[in-house]
Design a protein around this motif. Sequence first.
Motif, PDB file in Angstrom:
ATOM      1  N   ARG A 677      14.514   8.095  24.186  1.00 51.01           N
ATOM      2  CA  ARG A 677      13.417   8.651  24.993  1.00 51.01           C
ATOM      3  C   ARG A 677      12.202   7.729  24.976  1.00 51.01           C
ATOM      4  O   ARG A 677      11.061   8.158  25.121  1.00 51.01           O
ATOM      5  CB  ARG A 677      13.024  10.062  24.532  1.00 51.01           C
ATOM      6  CG  ARG A 677      14.185  11.014  24.283  1.00 51.01           C
ATOM      7  CD  ARG A 677      15.189  11.065  25.421  1.00 51.01           C
ATOM      8  NE  ARG A 677      14.691  11.796  26.589  1.00 51.01           N
ATOM      9  CZ  ARG A 677      15.284  11.780  27.785  1.00 51.01           C
ATOM     10  NH1 ARG A 677      16.366  11.038  27.984  1.00 51.01           N
ATOM     11  NH2 ARG A 677      14.783  12.468  28.784  1.00 51.01           N
ATOM     12  N   MET A 678      12.457   6.446  24.824  1.00 50.44           N
ATOM     13  CA  MET A 678      11.414   5.421  24.906  1.00 50.44           C
ATOM     14  C   MET A 678      11.095   5.133  26.364  1.00 50.44           C
ATOM     15  O   MET A 678      11.992   4.889  27.163  1.00 50.44           O
ATOM     16  CB  MET A 678      11.896   4.138  24.224  1.00 50.44           C
ATOM     17  CG  MET A 678      11.022   2.922  24.496  1.00 50.44           C
ATOM     18  SD  MET A 678       9.452   2.930  23.633  1.00 50.44           S
ATOM     19  CE  MET A 678       9.964   2.285  22.041  1.00 50.44           C
ATOM     20  N   PRO A 679       9.820   5.131  26.770  1.00 45.14           N
ATOM     21  CA  PRO A 679       9.470   4.749  28.139  1.00 45.14           C
ATOM     22  C   PRO A 679       9.624   3.246  28.371  1.00 45.14           C
ATOM     23  O   PRO A 679       9.586   2.447  27.434  1.00 45.14           O
ATOM     24  CB  PRO A 679       8.004   5.160  28.263  1.00 45.14           C
ATOM     25  CG  PRO A 679       7.745   6.095  27.121  1.00 45.14           C
ATOM     26  CD  PRO A 679       8.662   5.641  26.026  1.00 45.14           C
ATOM     27  N   GLU A 680       9.748   2.884  29.635  1.00 45.24           N
ATOM     28  CA  GLU A 680       9.965   1.478  30.001  1.00 45.24           C
ATOM     29  C   GLU A 680       8.617   0.771  30.205  1.00 45.24           C
ATOM     30  O   GLU A 680       8.235   0.417  31.323  1.00 45.24           O
ATOM     31  CB  GLU A 680      10.823   1.375  31.262  1.00 45.24           C
ATOM     32  CG  GLU A 680      11.298  -0.030  31.540  1.00 45.24           C
ATOM     33  CD  GLU A 680      12.651  -0.064  32.231  1.00 45.24           C
ATOM     34  OE1 GLU A 680      13.629  -0.521  31.601  1.00 45.24           O
ATOM     35  OE2 GLU A 680      12.737   0.383  33.373  1.00 45.24           O
ATOM     36  N   PHE A 681       7.909   0.545  29.117  1.00 44.05           N
ATOM     37  CA  PHE A 681       6.623  -0.144  29.177  1.00 44.05           C
ATOM     38  C   PHE A 681       6.755  -1.604  29.612  1.00 44.05           C
ATOM     39  O   PHE A 681       5.831  -2.168  30.180  1.00 44.05           O
ATOM     40  CB  PHE A 681       5.967  -0.155  27.789  1.00 44.05           C
ATOM     41  CG  PHE A 681       5.394   1.141  27.336  1.00 44.05           C
ATOM     42  CD1 PHE A 681       4.138   1.545  27.742  1.00 44.05           C
ATOM     43  CD2 PHE A 681       6.090   1.957  26.453  1.00 44.05           C
ATOM     44  CE1 PHE A 681       3.581   2.736  27.287  1.00 44.05           C
ATOM     45  CE2 PHE A 681       5.543   3.144  25.995  1.00 44.05           C
ATOM     46  CZ  PHE A 681       4.290   3.540  26.415  1.00 44.05           C
ATOM     47  N   LYS A 682       7.869  -2.243  29.292  1.00 45.30           N
ATOM     48  CA  LYS A 682       7.919  -3.696  29.338  1.00 45.30           C
ATOM     49  C   LYS A 682       8.371  -4.297  30.668  1.00 45.30           C
ATOM     50  O   LYS A 682       8.390  -5.521  30.807  1.00 45.30           O
ATOM     51  CB  LYS A 682       8.843  -4.214  28.218  1.00 45.30           C
ATOM     52  CG  LYS A 682       8.165  -4.221  26.858  1.00 45.30           C
ATOM     53  CD  LYS A 682       6.991  -5.202  26.812  1.00 45.30           C
ATOM     54  CE  LYS A 682       6.354  -5.308  25.456  1.00 45.30           C
ATOM     55  NZ  LYS A 682       5.408  -4.261  25.147  1.00 45.30           N
ATOM     56  N   ALA A 683       8.707  -3.478  31.653  1.00 43.56           N
ATOM     57  CA  ALA A 683       9.132  -4.058  32.930  1.00 43.56           C
ATOM     58  C   ALA A 683       8.994  -3.032  34.042  1.00 43.56           C
ATOM     59  O   ALA A 683       9.611  -1.967  33.971  1.00 43.56           O
ATOM     60  CB  ALA A 683      10.577  -4.548  32.848  1.00 43.56           C
ATOM     61  N   CYS A 684       8.178  -3.348  35.041  1.00 43.72           N
ATOM     62  CA  CYS A 684       8.127  -2.528  36.250  1.00 43.72           C
ATOM     63  C   CYS A 684       7.735  -3.411  37.422  1.00 43.72           C
ATOM     64  O   CYS A 684       7.142  -4.483  37.253  1.00 43.72           O
ATOM     65  CB  CYS A 684       7.168  -1.353  36.092  1.00 43.72           C
ATOM     66  SG  CYS A 684       5.424  -1.784  36.021  1.00 43.72           S
TER      67      CYS A 684
END
Length: 693
Positions: A677-684
């Motif tokens: 349930r870690m958000p995708e902080f590192k790529a958008c």
Amino acid sequence: MQNTATPTHCPYCALQCGMNLTPAPDGTVEVSERADFPVNRGALCGKGRTAPAVLSSRVRLTSPLVRSGGTLVPATWDEALDRIAEGLSRTRAEHGPDACGVFGGGGLTNEKAYTLGKFARVVLGTSQIDYNGRFCMSSAAAGGMKAFGLDRGLPFPLEDIPKSGCVILVGSNLAETMPPALRFFTELRENGGTLIVIDPRRTKTAEQADLHLMPRPGTDLALALGLLHLVVAEGLVDEEYVRERTAGWEDARATAMAHWPEYVERITGVPVPQLRETVRLFCEPESAMVLTARGPEQQSKGTDTVSAWINLCLATGRAGRPFSGYGCLTGQGNGQGGREHGQKADQLPGYRKLDDPAARAHVAEVWGVDPGSLPGPGRSAYELLDALGTDIKSLLLMGSNPVVSAPHAAHIEERIKSLDFLAVCDVVLSETAALADVVLPVTQWAEETGTTTNLEGRVLLRRQAITPPDGIRSDLEVMHELADRLGVEKGFPTDPEEVFEELRRASAGGPADYSGITYRRLAEENGVFWPCPTEDTVVHPGTPRLFQDRFATPDGRARFVPVSHRAIAEEPDEEYPVLLTTGRVVAQYQSGAQTRRVDELNAAAPGPFVELHPRLAERLGAAEGDPVAVVSRRGRAVAPARITLGIRPDTVFMPFHWYGEGRANTLTNPALDPTSRMPEFKACAVRVEAVKS
């Protein structure tokens, strides 16, 4: 106030560097070197040296605040505590216990984290508790549990790193995030070992590397699978180790073989010769390590990515052997201990699972409650924040600033504003605290005693060095007073050592067994590594090195986990053609709530910026220092351009320490890893625009 130096630990990152504190005649506190602590050996970064600045009444909260007519005004402690108790009671009565949420922090001591989890489940009866450590190393924890049956940031001390033959450092800029740790990697190279850094930016850490790979953000999983493919193809699998100490190899091998080098090069942008050189450098020496950080972990496939790197270690016989293995560089000061003892939505003290009947029975007995009264697992951190104002009506928040630190931060800010009631305990008036109905000023690291667990799994004793100002109370006192007002008169002591003694009993027999650790031992031994099931130092001195004889699985074997590459949740397209990645700078820490109040640190890092390649800057017509806008599907952020060849042309970078128009987390994607349930902080996906004056 004492007049002699007190040995203690820094309040910031997971190194928990040792330092001495001495009160000065003018009321300030002096920091001096503490060379006896093996993690930093006296070295401190700028944040550690200036940490006492936040103790000043000039920057800290000095009185409880309550909202009156839309404004926060000073109040008495009784008035503030009564209002919190009334707000939580009203919510429970009108909507049920799960309408009360609790959100903690990875900077809370073990005693506070333990008590907060107990408070949520025993006093409020709510399942809705999680903490910002979910945004730190939850993917690494999930991957470690799958493979090894146990999660501890590093399964070996930092002092083992210089003795290894090769270290692959994935997605960590530790030269800026934890500078005193860089010496271990410098010593590694001085001893003839090799450092390989994997990062889409040429960071200060990457500049120290023997080999730097610059993959496209979000492709670390494919990269690890490509390396494992080459290990198999070149006959470098440690067949005896795989046969004797692991299970599940054939399935993991099959998925890796679908990721041939040229295919991986197309996905990652890393040339095949660099892939081959990485495998050679990793496999040639007798020992080697893979260390990951937030780069590969803060992805919607972070758990699978960690599993792929662990598979590489297992296939080459690099886990559970001297100076070898997989480890995670934890970020927050007590990110490790913070989840071991009950802040996390699905866990009880001792790293027990909340849905395990035996675990519930053990902890319930220590707490003196019926196991059936304990609620089940609740929402993860982002899901909890996303439910504010709808399912969750009231929130008690300690030691976190999600208005700055959460993904899709503008949305989370609106969810927080929609609450019926918000209470915040903090040392400063953070951006989140400024939205609260009640704010309580609490003691800081130098004003209280308590334990933390650093990235090595070393439990440490932080000692009180000074007396807190009048009108300041500890988080333990706050929870004691609230429990009493909410009808639970016993079970919430205010003395940290008394809390730790209960924590020892609650953790006994669990994966993170602290039952053999005492304040006396911590003081005498400079920390103790868990698990440690007995006080007898001869029988069990603690566990600096895990997995030397067996892994923590039922049969003692490590598990390969078959994984395959998949795209990030939001790939670039015509409208949003560039990738954004985020991170930290050396002079600020996390949401900046404390470091942004230190003049010296602000002078070094005064505000946000957008790091971009000269080619992208030229297309925009942007020069160094010009304001540029970064736009995602969630919002827009504006900051000065910082033009550098040290980043991929298809990528921009923003640090995430600031609020306002430069808030990086306005842009980030809350897509969640299905396991951690870690958000995708590192790529958008984003587009970058020049800002016209």
